[in-house]
Motif scaffolding. Structure first.
Motif, short mmCIF file in Angstrom:
data_model
loop_
_atom_site.label_atom_id
_atom_site.label_comp_id
_atom_site.label_asym_id
_atom_site.label_seq_id
_atom_site.Cartn_x
_atom_site.Cartn_y
_atom_site.Cartn_z
N GLN A 386 0.83 -1.51 0.02
CA GLN A 386 0.33 -0.31 0.15
C GLN A 386 1.29 1.32 -0.14
O GLN A 386 0.59 2.13 -0.73
CB GLN A 386 -0.90 -0.18 1.08
N VAL A 387 1.78 0.72 0.79
CA VAL A 387 2.79 2.48 0.76
C VAL A 387 3.26 2.69 -0.29
O VAL A 387 3.13 3.79 -1.46
CB VAL A 387 4.15 2.22 2.20
N TRP A 388 3.84 1.50 -0.89
CA TRP A 388 4.58 1.47 -2.85
C TRP A 388 3.29 2.62 -3.67
O TRP A 388 3.71 3.28 -4.39
CB TRP A 388 4.89 0.77 -3.43
N ARG A 389 1.64 1.99 -3.60
CA ARG A 389 1.39 2.58 -4.57
C ARG A 389 0.64 4.25 -4.27
O ARG A 389 0.23 4.81 -5.55
CB ARG A 389 -0.22 1.57 -4.21
N ALA A 390 0.78 4.25 -2.70
CA ALA A 390 0.67 5.30 -2.52
C ALA A 390 1.61 6.48 -2.81
O ALA A 390 1.12 7.70 -3.10
CB ALA A 390 0.63 5.25 -0.67
N THR A 391 2.70 6.22 -2.61
CA THR A 391 3.57 7.17 -3.13
C THR A 391 3.23 7.52 -5.10
O THR A 391 3.70 8.65 -5.46
CB THR A 391 5.12 6.66 -3.31
N GLY A 392 3.26 6.35 -5.38
CA GLY A 392 2.74 6.60 -7.00
C GLY A 392 1.30 7.16 -6.86
O GLY A 392 1.54 8.27 -7.92
N ALA A 393 0.66 7.45 -5.78
CA ALA A 393 -0.55 8.04 -6.73
C ALA A 393 -0.31 9.38 -6.26
O ALA A 393 -0.80 9.82 -6.81
CB ALA A 393 -1.52 7.45 -5.29
N LEU A 394 0.49 9.85 -4.94
CA LEU A 394 0.67 11.33 -4.87
C LEU A 394 1.52 11.41 -5.62
O LEU A 394 1.72 12.92 -6.41
CB LEU A 394 2.26 10.92 -3.35
N SER A 395 2.25 10.91 -6.38
CA SER A 395 3.90 12.15 -7.47
C SER A 395 2.53 12.03 -8.53
O SER A 395 2.32 12.39 -9.22
CB SER A 395 4.21 10.19 -7.96
N ASP A 396 1.31 10.56 -8.78
CA ASP A 396 0.46 11.48 -9.95
C ASP A 396 -0.35 13.17 -9.62
O ASP A 396 -0.76 13.44 -10.20
CB ASP A 396 -0.44 10.51 -10.37
N SER A 397 -0.65 12.42 -8.48
CA SER A 397 -1.94 13.98 -8.02
C SER A 397 -1.13 15.33 -7.66
O SER A 397 -1.12 15.92 -8.08
CB SER A 397 -1.93 13.56 -6.58
#
Length: 402
Positions: A386-397
């Motif tokens: 989840q942390v890995w996916r969250a950093t991807g979402a943060l980058s995209d946001s």
């Protein structure tokens, strides 16, 4: 990232998730988002509805008022306090969950602290305290005709004006940045000044070892709905060490804090021990929810909870350095993980818009004005994947808002 250059980062995230035995607990929680907001409100365990139904259908509906006595309802504020104690480094009989809000519990503790030092005029509060702490401290100071010092230099003011200080209120974790304050050292400084130490543990309980008894903390309070996971508005807890239990004079003197509550006498005779901190009839279902939330935390233990939270936080920073390293320049929290609590904060432009964009991508964080995004690493329902996916979402946001 500290991984083999040939290993896919997503594969590495899955490997770390599977390698940590605490990852199995994530399946027990009912949430459809990546929940990085546990320093505000944790999600429920999926089995909570069954536990509440057991109490409502099996006890309340069948026994009515008799359940207070036959099913242990009357003792829950104390039994849950004892259950919570290992997570706080407290001894049995030193914690009570009276069923009050965090605000009323803090009010009770601060007035009692000032009454323990009636000859001192100053109430000292850290300027960066959570707003409730500032508001309650101001009310207590006005009520008791004390001087309130909202301090920008808490340690310096404690040293320089110590003989004037009746009570000093602070927290082990800064609610904005996650920066830690040493409980033992600050409490020792309070005692050296002759002041009563009062701690707000709301952003630390359940994720950080606190060692209240060993540090000789005087009074402490904390909410039940953040890392403890007791649910929206879960009742607060109150810590009073044995040495002060016969001395504290609480302003809220409800009948459950009476030495003989069922005599229904006209005057208040305070109970002995931690029951003195009880007030009125507690909210039973809220207590049940908090009691249910504590089980996995106690199963794991506070030191393993801390180990896991630190690991998740460090992995978040690794992933962010890999995906979008420029965001690390906005790290508002200490880089040393031992100097942080369970969350960290990033400074980003338009933090509220970033929060909203993340939620659209299934990631729950929260923003604090003007420019902070707080990310919490509750150890039992957050995984490395989840942390890995969250950093991807943060980058995209962040990219989408440019």
């Amino acid at each position: 990232m500290t991984t083999d250059a040939h290993v896919d980062p997503g594969t590495e995230a899955r490997r770390r998730t599977e390698a940590d035995p605490l990852s199995r607990y994530a399946r027990e929680y009912a949430t459809d988002v990546i929940h990085l907001n546990g320093n505000s409100l944790g999600p429920p365990r999926a089995s909570l509805t069954g536990e509440l139904d057991r109490v409502v259908s099996g006890q309340w509906a069948r026994k009515h008022v008799r359940a207070w006595f036959e099913d242990g309802w009357l003792d829950l504020p104390r039994t849950i306090g004892d259950k919570l104690s290992p997570l706080l480094g407290a001894h049995p009989g030193q914690v009570v969950v009276a069923g009050e809000t965090t605000s009323t519990t803090l009010f009770n503790a601060l007035v009692a602290a000032c009454r323990l030092r009636p000859d001192r005029a100053l109430l000292l509060v850290e300027a960066g305290a959570f707003p409730t702490d500032l508001y309650i401290a101001d009310s207590v100071a006005r009520l008791l005709d004390r001087e309130l010092l909202i301090s920008q230099g808490f340690d310096d003011d404690l040293r320089e004006r110590g003989p004037e200080v009746a009570a000093a209120l602070t927290a082990p974790v800064d609610f904005r940045t996650g920066e830690r304050r040493d409980i033992a050292a600050t409490t020792a400084a309070c005692h050296a000044a002759g002041a009563i130490s009062v701690w707000d543990l709301s952003h630390a309980a359940g994720v950080l070892p606190l060692d209240l008894a060993a540090a000789r903390v005087d009074l402490a309070i904390g909410c039940g709905y953040k890392y403890l996971g007791g649910g929206p508005g879960a009742p607060a807890f109150l810590y009073v060490p044995d040495r002060l239990q016969s001395l504290v004079d609480f302003p809220l003197t409800g009948w459950h804090g009476h030495a003989r509550p069922f005599e229904m006498g006209p005057t208040f005779d305070p109970a002995t021990g931690i029951d003195r901190g009880r007030t009125g009839t507690p909210p039973l279902l809220s207590l049940i929810a908090l009691d249910h939330a504590l089980d996995p935390l106690l199963d794991v233990g506070i030191h393993e909870l801390r180990r896991r939270s630190l690991d998740l936080g460090e992995y978040f920073l690794e992933c962010l350095a890999y995906r979008r390293p420029e965001l690390l320049r906005g790290l508002a929290s200490p880089r040393d993980p031992e100097r942080r609590g369970g969350h960290l904060a990033l400074r980003v432009p338009d933090a509220e818009a970033v929060e909203s964009a993340l939620l659209e991508r299934g990631v729950l964080v929260d923003a604090r004005p003007p420019d902070l995004v707080r990310i919490a690493f509750a150890p039992l329902y957050v995984t490395h994947e989840q942390v890995w996916r969250a950093t991807g979402a943060l980058s995209d946001s962040v990219e989408g808002l440019r």
